[in-house]
Design an enzyme around this catalytic site. Sequence first.
Site, PDB file in Angstrom:
ATOM      1  N   TYR A 674     -32.055 -43.588 -33.333  1.00  0.00           N
ATOM      2  CA  TYR A 674     -32.365 -44.454 -34.481  1.00  0.00           C
ATOM      3  C   TYR A 674     -31.545 -44.046 -35.700  1.00  0.00           C
ATOM      4  O   TYR A 674     -31.109 -44.864 -36.474  1.00  0.00           O
ATOM      5  CB  TYR A 674     -33.840 -44.305 -34.853  1.00  0.00           C
ATOM      6  CG  TYR A 674     -34.808 -44.890 -33.865  1.00  0.00           C
ATOM      7  CD1 TYR A 674     -34.766 -46.238 -33.549  1.00  0.00           C
ATOM      8  CD2 TYR A 674     -35.793 -44.103 -33.276  1.00  0.00           C
ATOM      9  CE1 TYR A 674     -35.673 -46.797 -32.658  1.00  0.00           C
ATOM     10  CE2 TYR A 674     -36.709 -44.648 -32.392  1.00  0.00           C
ATOM     11  CZ  TYR A 674     -36.651 -45.991 -32.078  1.00  0.00           C
ATOM     12  OH  TYR A 674     -37.540 -46.536 -31.203  1.00  0.00           O
ATOM     13  N   THR A 705     -29.286 -48.561 -26.656  1.00  0.00           N
ATOM     14  CA  THR A 705     -29.843 -48.163 -27.963  1.00  0.00           C
ATOM     15  C   THR A 705     -31.217 -47.551 -27.731  1.00  0.00           C
ATOM     16  O   THR A 705     -31.811 -47.716 -26.667  1.00  0.00           O
ATOM     17  CB  THR A 705     -30.075 -49.379 -28.885  1.00  0.00           C
ATOM     18  OG1 THR A 705     -31.060 -50.220 -28.261  1.00  0.00           O
ATOM     19  CG2 THR A 705     -28.803 -50.151 -29.140  1.00  0.00           C
ATOM     20  N   ASP A 706     -31.746 -46.884 -28.745  1.00  0.00           N
ATOM     21  CA  ASP A 706     -33.173 -46.587 -28.728  1.00  0.00           C
ATOM     22  C   ASP A 706     -33.886 -47.890 -29.131  1.00  0.00           C
ATOM     23  O   ASP A 706     -33.259 -48.836 -29.619  1.00  0.00           O
ATOM     24  CB  ASP A 706     -33.500 -45.420 -29.675  1.00  0.00           C
ATOM     25  CG  ASP A 706     -34.859 -44.801 -29.342  1.00  0.00           C
ATOM     26  OD1 ASP A 706     -35.651 -45.429 -28.605  1.00  0.00           O
ATOM     27  OD2 ASP A 706     -35.152 -43.694 -29.834  1.00  0.00           O
ATOM     28  N   TRP A 707     -35.191 -47.899 -28.937  1.00  0.00           N
ATOM     29  CA  TRP A 707     -35.955 -49.152 -29.021  1.00  0.00           C
ATOM     30  C   TRP A 707     -36.080 -49.679 -30.459  1.00  0.00           C
ATOM     31  O   TRP A 707     -36.585 -48.983 -31.337  1.00  0.00           O
ATOM     32  CB  TRP A 707     -37.332 -48.924 -28.408  1.00  0.00           C
ATOM     33  CG  TRP A 707     -37.410 -49.184 -26.920  1.00  0.00           C
ATOM     34  CD1 TRP A 707     -38.383 -49.923 -26.300  1.00  0.00           C
ATOM     35  CD2 TRP A 707     -36.532 -48.744 -25.864  1.00  0.00           C
ATOM     36  NE1 TRP A 707     -38.152 -49.975 -24.936  1.00  0.00           N
ATOM     37  CE2 TRP A 707     -37.029 -49.271 -24.640  1.00  0.00           C
ATOM     38  CE3 TRP A 707     -35.366 -47.991 -25.821  1.00  0.00           C
ATOM     39  CZ2 TRP A 707     -36.414 -49.044 -23.414  1.00  0.00           C
ATOM     40  CZ3 TRP A 707     -34.747 -47.764 -24.595  1.00  0.00           C
ATOM     41  CH2 TRP A 707     -35.280 -48.286 -23.415  1.00  0.00           C
ATOM     42  N   ASP A 708     -35.598 -50.904 -30.689  1.00  0.00           N
ATOM     43  CA  ASP A 708     -35.701 -51.560 -32.000  1.00  0.00           C
ATOM     44  C   ASP A 708     -34.945 -50.827 -33.098  1.00  0.00           C
ATOM     45  O   ASP A 708     -35.446 -50.642 -34.206  1.00  0.00           O
ATOM     46  CB  ASP A 708     -37.183 -51.724 -32.410  1.00  0.00           C
ATOM     47  CG  ASP A 708     -37.900 -52.724 -31.525  1.00  0.00           C
ATOM     48  OD1 ASP A 708     -37.338 -53.796 -31.264  1.00  0.00           O
ATOM     49  OD2 ASP A 708     -39.019 -52.408 -31.086  1.00  0.00           O
TER      50      ASP A 708
END
Length: 762
Positions: A674, A705-708
Site C-alpha cells: 500500500y 497489488t495489495d488489496w484496494d
Amino acid sequence: MEKFARFKFMPPIPLGKEGTRICDSKEQRLFSREAAAECAVLLKNENGALPLKNEKIALFGMGAYDFLICGRGSGEIYTCYHQNFYDGVKDKEQNGKLSVYEPISDIYNAVYMPAREKNQKDPNLYLQELEIADQDINTAAANSDTAVIVISRVSGEGGDRKAEKGDYYLSDTEVSLVERVSAAFKKTVVILNVGAVLDLSLLANNPNISAILCGWMPGSEGGKALADLLVGDKNPSGRLTDTFTVSYDAYPGAAQFNADDLSLAYTEDIFVGYRYFETLPNKKEQVIYPFGYGLSYTSFETGNVAATQDGDKITVTATVKNTGDCAGKQVLQLYCSAPQGVLGKPSKQLVAFAKTDLLAKGDSQELSLCFDIKDIASYDDLGKIEKSAYLLEKGDYEILLGVNVRDTESVYTYTLNDNRIVFKTVPRCVPSKLEKRLLADGSFEALPQSDYVMDYGKRESLGGTAPAEQINFDKVGETISLKDFIAQLTDEELLDLTIGKEGFGLCNTACFAGNKRLDIPNVPTADGPAGIRLWPQTGCYTTCWPSATALASSWDIDLVYNVSRAAAMEAKECNFGIWLTPALNIHKDPLCGRNFEYFSEDPLISGKMAAAIVGGMQSLKISACIKHFACNNKEKERLKSDSRVSERALREIYLKGFEICVKESDPWSVMTTYNKLNGTYTPENYDLITGILRGEWGFKGMVSTDWDTLSNKVNVIKAGNDMIMPSCDKRPLCEALEKGELTRADLEACVERILSTYLKLV
Ligand code: BGC
C-alpha cells in the site's frame, strides 16, 4: 478431471488417505503441535527450573486461558476449536506429569468460560488481565510448588502497537501480578504468548523469576506444544530472530516510528536490529537477549571446526556434541565481520546457519555452513568508491562461528587486497526526501536531495497471430502458443484480465482474473501466512500453524518447508490456486502491528525462510505470492504513508530477503504494498518492479497489488504490476487506452505474465 476444474467448479474432493479430508485433520493438528514446539525460545532457566519435575503448579495470567493461537487481520486463521494453554497443562496432569492447583484456574475460568460461550463467534474477543488478590496468591503458594504465569499480547493488521503499558510494556496489573506471585512462590516460570518483541527487562532482571519461555503465537495446537516443553516431553530449540533490549527507546528507529503518520524516515539506514546494537559505540549493553539467542535443557559443545575457501565460497564445518542429560537440538550461526572501509559496515552480519537433528545424550553431528562472500557486498549509492555498484572493500573479512550474535569465535579470515565490484547497476528508487542517515560510528551523514524522476519505459507488442478459429486457454502449450493465444484477446479483454474478480465458494479474498469467452479460469486466492484463511461461517476449518516469527525462530529450513507443504495441501483441497504468503517484511521496529506475520529483523533468515515456504507450496503447484514488496514496515496510515529509505538500506536490508527468496525459490507471484517508496506507490514503481525485481533479479512471475491500493492504476500497469486486486474502476484505464497513454503492448506484457503463472498451476 478437466485441466482447470479445481478453479472453475471448486469440487469438494478430499485429498487425504482413503478419501479423508486433510483440512484440520488429526495428522495436520499433530504436525502443527510438533512444529510449535520447535519454535519456542527458552530465554531464561535458572538452576534448571525447567522442565518441571512432577510439580504442582498454579496457573496465572489471562493468557493461559484466553490463549492466542495467531494474530489479527488477514493473517488470522479460524479453527473449529479453542484450545488454550490451560488445556495443554490439564493433558499433562492426566498423564501424571504435573498437577494443577485448581482454585487459581477457577478464578480465571469463571471469567473466561462465560465470555467465550457468549462470544463463541467473536474472533476479536480478548480478555484483559485480572487482578488476583494477595490472599489467593499466598494460599496458592502454600499449596503448590511452582507458579506459571502466561503473558499474552494481541496485535494485527491495520494498526501498530504502542510503546505503552499493557502493550510493549507490562501493564500495572501484570507487573503487580508478576511481583507478588514471584515473591510468594519458590519458583516462578513465565510463558510468553506474543506475536513479537515486548519489554522483558522486568522479567529478565527479577531474580524471583526462574524461567522465561517465549512461545510466540504458536498455532492451533500451541497450548499443547508449550505444555510438552514445560514438562520436558520436548526440549526447546528455538533461537531469537530479533533483538530484545532494555527499553523500546533503545531501538534505532524508535524516534521516527509514527512520528509522522504520512511518512517514515529510515534514518537508521542499514543499522537495523543487531546490526545497530553490535556495531554502534555503547549499544551492546542495551541488549537483554541478543539475536540468535536461546537456551536448551541440555548442553552442547562445538568442536572440529574447519574452514575452507573455494573461490568466493566459504564453508565452515563443525561437530556439535550433546554433552548434557537429555536429547536436544543446537543451532550454529555463521557471521561475517567486513572491514569498515570507506562505506562503513555492520560489525556482524549473519551469513549462514544450520540446525542439528535431535541429538541423544552423548551423540554428535557434523554441520556444514556455507556462503558466498559476494552476498555481503555493500551497495555504494553515493559513489564513494563506485556509484550504483555492489562492492567488496579491500581488507580482512573475519568469519565468526557461534550460537548467537554475541557468542562467536573467529574461525577464518578472508582477505581481499583490492576493492572489488560485484555488480554494477543504475540508480533506482532514489530517495528525494530522506535528509540524513546513520553511520557506523553513531554520527549522521547528510543525503543529497535528488529530483529524480522515474521513467516508465516503452513496451513492444508480443507480436502473436490470432488463429483463424477461437482456441481456448486449456489448449495453450498444446495446439497454440501463449503469444498467439493472447493475440485473440481484444484490448478490453486484456484490460479485464488485469483486474481481479470477485471470490466465490470458500474464497474470501477475490480471484486473479480470468476470461469467460476463452475459458480462462478466475483463480481463487487465499490469505495466510499462518494457514489457509477461510471465513468461519463456511463451516470449513483449516489448521492454524505457528506464526511466521515463530517458524523463523525454529531456524529449521526443512521444518518450515514441510509446514508450508502441509498447509498448501489444505489450499489444494479447498481448490485455491494462489496462497497470499509468505510475508517477509523486515522487523524494522518492534511496534509494527504485523511483525508476527514477518520473520525477522535480519534479511538472510527472512529470505531463507520465505524461500522454504515458497518451495513447499509450489512443489504442490500452489503459487506463492510473496508480500509486501516493499517497505511495508508500519501499519498506521499504510495506504498513504511514504517509506523514505536510502538506496543502500533498501538493497542491503529491505529488498535483500526478497532477492534471496526470488533467486532461490522462484516464487510465481509477488504482492506490492500500500505504502509509497521514496514518493512513489510501490505498484506504480517501475524501478522496483521492472528495474530491480525483473531486471536485476530475473523474476519471471506476475505481480499483484495489495488489496484496494490508492495508487494510480494507469501507472500500475505501466510499471509492470500485472494484477489490480481485488478490483478497480475500469474507466480511467479505458480512457488511458483510448488516449494512447496506455498501449495494447503494456497490457499484453501483463497478461502474458499472468497467464504464464496460471499455466504453472496445473
Ligand atoms: C493485506 C494483505 C492481504 C490482502 C488480502 C490486505 O489488506 O495487506 O496482506 O493478503 O489484504 O486479504
